[in-house]
Design an enzyme around this catalytic site. Structure first.
Site, short mmCIF file in Angstrom:
data_model
loop_
_atom_site.label_atom_id
_atom_site.label_comp_id
_atom_site.label_asym_id
_atom_site.label_seq_id
_atom_site.Cartn_x
_atom_site.Cartn_y
_atom_site.Cartn_z
N LYS A 56 44.11 85.64 -88.62
CA LYS A 56 44.74 86.65 -87.75
C LYS A 56 43.88 86.89 -86.51
O LYS A 56 44.40 86.97 -85.39
CB LYS A 56 44.94 87.96 -88.53
CG LYS A 56 46.09 87.88 -89.54
CD LYS A 56 46.17 89.08 -90.47
CE LYS A 56 47.26 88.86 -91.52
NZ LYS A 56 47.36 89.92 -92.51
N GLN A 100 43.96 95.00 -94.16
CA GLN A 100 44.37 93.91 -95.05
C GLN A 100 44.51 94.42 -96.48
O GLN A 100 43.61 95.09 -97.00
CB GLN A 100 43.36 92.75 -94.96
CG GLN A 100 43.75 91.52 -95.73
CD GLN A 100 44.98 90.81 -95.16
OE1 GLN A 100 45.29 90.92 -93.98
NE2 GLN A 100 45.70 90.10 -96.01
N ASP A 123 51.92 96.25 -88.88
CA ASP A 123 52.40 95.67 -90.14
C ASP A 123 53.79 96.20 -90.49
O ASP A 123 54.49 95.61 -91.32
CB ASP A 123 51.46 96.05 -91.29
CG ASP A 123 50.48 94.94 -91.66
OD1 ASP A 123 50.85 93.76 -91.52
OD2 ASP A 123 49.37 95.28 -92.10
N1 GUN Z 1 48.36 91.25 -97.64
C1 GUN Z 1 49.28 90.29 -97.89
N2 GUN Z 1 50.17 90.23 -96.86
C2 GUN Z 1 49.79 91.18 -95.98
C3 GUN Z 1 50.29 91.58 -94.71
O1 GUN Z 1 51.29 91.07 -94.20
N3 GUN Z 1 49.61 92.59 -94.10
C4 GUN Z 1 48.52 93.17 -94.66
N4 GUN Z 1 47.94 94.17 -93.98
N5 GUN Z 1 48.03 92.80 -95.81
C5 GUN Z 1 48.66 91.81 -96.46
#
Ligand code: GUN
Length: 292
Positions: A56, A100, A123
């Site tokens: 990311k 995350q 998100d």
């Molecule tokens: N963990 C698994 N997928 C995601 C996501 O799309 N965003 C976040 N913040 N954590 C995750």
């Protein structure tokens, strides 16, 4: 139709989207001086999360945006994490905040999601953004994976009105928002989950089948209606005699002859999630720039 034409190339789609977003980020900066900025917070040492976070951060910078990574130790308290989120909420140079998931067990996930400002919640997990999507408003952030899935579906079937869509899995990250989005496109949506009596029978009725169950090879060849679009959200690590492989929730080789189009794993939905995160970050930065 040649076999390749049935493959939905998420990697190529995401590359084009990221290229467009890069141009838009540069233009926003030239016009307003704002550099879209994403804060990425990770707590602990989960190796899979570390890979996602690294990807990311890298993708953000490649798209002409800024990323600020905060890596906190695994024994961080909930109060410490909430204090960091409050600081990021108050920082006008930060447009998007992502924590995350999963977070360590001493931290309540919902307390974290509730603490992120809805206007920085790229998100789309805050209850305000989930609520906006649930009632059909278009001014919230849409979770990245279902948004990417919808883009891929519309790339092969632009008009979804009247289609039967079946979603397997009802997480807040994928299944639930996916169902809402498809409903807004005019689909008749069936949500299925672990307690659905006959998931295969439901799946067989689908013109569009989205599988986000987290179980390798769940969807078999005879689960799929001829000509259906199949979107495989699964990312499962399996050990084979030839070494570890990443496979989806769909038994790809069995299903492929029946489908109209299908996403591969890897190279399907996965790359779209990050591209959509960048799109949401740009959207947040645009709103912030317009408000000043
Ligand atoms: N963990 C698994 N997928 C995601 C996501 O799309 N965003 C976040 N913040 N954590 C995750």
């Amino acid at each position: 139709m040649c076999a390749d034409e049935k493959l939905i190339d998420g990697k190529a789609f995401a590359r084009r989207l990221r290229h467009d977003l890069h141009e838009q980020a540069v233009a926003l900066h030239a016009r307003t001086g704002v550099v879209p900025t994403l804060a990425v917070v990770m707590v602990g040492e989960d190796p899979a999360s570390a890979v996602y976070v690294r990807n990311k951060v890298r993708a953000t910078e490649q798209a002409g945006m800024r990323s600020v990574a905060h890596h906190l130790p695994g024994d961080t308290s909930e109060a410490e994490l909430l204090a960091l989120i409050a600081t990021l909420n108050a920082d006008p140079s930060v447009h998007g905040i992502l924590v995350q998931l999963p977070v360590p067990q001493q931290i309540r996930r919902d307390a974290v999601l509730d603490a992120i400002s809805p206007e920085k919640d790229v998100d789309g997990f805050h209850i305000v953004n989930a609520g906006r999507l649930a009632v059909g408003r278009r001014d919230g952030f849409i979770p990245c994976t279902p948004l990417g899935c919808l883009m891929l579906i519309k790339s092969v079937r632009p008009d979804l009105a009247g289609q039967q869509a079946v979603v397997i899995g009802c997480s807040n990250i994928v299944g639930r928002p996916m169902a809402r989005l498809l409903q807004q496109e005019g689909c008749t949506v069936t949500m299925t989950h672990l307690r659905t009596r006959d998931v295969a029978a439901e799946a067989r009725r689908a013109d569009i089948l989205i599988v986000a169950a987290g179980r390798a090879g769940l969807v078999r060849g005879d689960w799929v209606k001829p000509g259906a679009i199949v979107i495989d959200v699964g990312i499962n690590r399996v050990d084979t005699p030839a070494g570890a492989r990443i496979v989806g929730d769909v038994a790809f080789d069995e299903v492929f002859p029946h489908v109209g189009a299908i996403t591969p794993v890897p190279g399907g939905v996965g790359p779209m999630t990050i591209a959509c995160l960048l799109q949401n970050t740009l959207q947040a930065a645009r709103k912030a720039a317009a408000a000043t």
